[in-house]
Design an enzyme around this catalytic site. Structure first.
Site, short mmCIF file in Angstrom:
data_model
loop_
_atom_site.label_atom_id
_atom_site.label_comp_id
_atom_site.label_asym_id
_atom_site.label_seq_id
_atom_site.Cartn_x
_atom_site.Cartn_y
_atom_site.Cartn_z
N GLU A 1 0.84 -1.20 0.00
CA GLU A 1 0.00 0.00 0.00
C GLU A 1 0.88 1.25 0.00
O GLU A 1 1.83 1.36 0.78
CB GLU A 1 -0.88 -0.02 1.26
CG GLU A 1 -1.76 1.19 1.45
CD GLU A 1 -2.61 1.10 2.73
OE1 GLU A 1 -3.51 1.93 2.89
OE2 GLU A 1 -2.35 0.19 3.56
N LYS B 1 -9.08 2.56 -2.39
CA LYS B 1 -9.42 2.02 -1.08
C LYS B 1 -10.76 2.56 -0.62
O LYS B 1 -10.98 3.77 -0.57
CB LYS B 1 -8.31 2.38 -0.08
CG LYS B 1 -8.43 1.71 1.28
CD LYS B 1 -7.21 2.02 2.13
CE LYS B 1 -7.23 1.26 3.44
NZ LYS B 1 -6.00 1.50 4.23
N CYS C 1 -5.43 -3.15 2.16
CA CYS C 1 -5.25 -3.17 3.62
C CYS C 1 -6.56 -3.37 4.39
O CYS C 1 -7.14 -4.46 4.37
CB CYS C 1 -4.52 -1.91 4.05
SG CYS C 1 -3.79 -2.01 5.71
#
Length: 260
Positions: free
Chosen positions: A41, A110, A144
């Site tokens: 990430e 994300k 994540c």
């Protein structure tokens, strides 16, 4: 398909150094027979770069970062998934780019931002099933914290993903250790997919990272794992047909559509 994943010690705020590290890893991964390299990430910026550096280093989905990563992919004959700060107008997203260097690009944003640090800088993306196909394997992307919501992995599995790629920046601590050591394998097993969860290591001025990158198979076993400390280049074979027995025994996706 053989994949590689770099547990990486990124340099916060130094995009050039991080791109050079990704290029070196791409060469090593291709040399090891991989057709895909995954890095963490915000690997291009470093996760702990901070708002000023994110603003400076953020790039559009088809901008300089995508061009550089595409060139690295093309030069090494390998596809890449890399986390970067994406700029669209006045908004900045925590994104992951897939590029094969020969015309196939995809960007995932994300959707579940973690903590005040991320929420102060980034806009959340809408939950989405961003999918590409590589070497006959259907690949979906998360980032994540997204993987900690089971709905996100299930959505990709229902969309036909064989492999869920998860660049991450998991911090050190008891929670992080539990996520790496237990949750990732469960996500793979309960959806009968491969999960590649690829983390930073070391520390920057803001965060210390857990390492513990993992590649889990549909039967819940680990195909590759990295230690808590130090850069590591992992390799794993992604062969969905090898897990037909596991899918036949663990029919979660099929049974979702059956009457209770």
């Amino acid at each position: 398909m053989r994949i590689a994943a770099l547990q990486m010690h990124a340099i916060a705020g130094d995009g050039e150094a991080n791109l050079q590290r990704i290029a070196a890893a791409a060469a090593d991964a291709a040399g090891g027979g991989a057709t895909l390299l995954i890095v963490p990430e915000l690997a291009v910026t470093g996760y702990g770069a901070g708002d000023a550096a994110f603003a400076r280093l953020a790039s559009p989905a088809t901008g300089d970062i995508a061009v550089r990563l595409g060139a690295i992919a093309q030069d090494n004959g390998i596809a890449i998934v890399a986390g970067f700060a994406e700029r669209e107008g006045a908004r900045t997203y925590n994104s992951a780019l897939f590029t094969d260097g020969i015309g196939t690009n995809a960007v995932y944003r994300k959707s579940h931002l973690y903590g005040d640090y991320e929420r102060a800088v980034f806009e959340p993306g809408s939950p989405a099933s961003v999918m590409v196909e590589l070497g006959g394997v259907r690949l979906g992307m998360l980032i994540c914290y997204d993987v900690e919501f089971p709905e996100n992995v299930r959505r990709l599995a229902l969309a036909g993903a064989d492999l869920v790629v998860v660049p991450t920046a998991l911090p050190k601590g008891a929670s992080g250790t539990f996520i790496a050591n237990h949750m990732i394998q469960v996500r793979a097993f309960e959806n009968q997919v491969f999960v590649a969860y690829i983390n930073h290591c070391g520390a920057d001025d803001r965060f210390a990272y857990a390492g513990l990158s993992r590649i889990a198979a549909p039967d819940g076993k680990l195909l590759a794992e990295a230690p808590a400390e130090g850069e590591t280049l992992l390799f794993a074979a992604i062969r969905p047909d090898d897990y037909a027995t596991s899918r036949a025994e663990n029919t979660y996706l099929v049974d979702l559509g059956r009457p209770a």
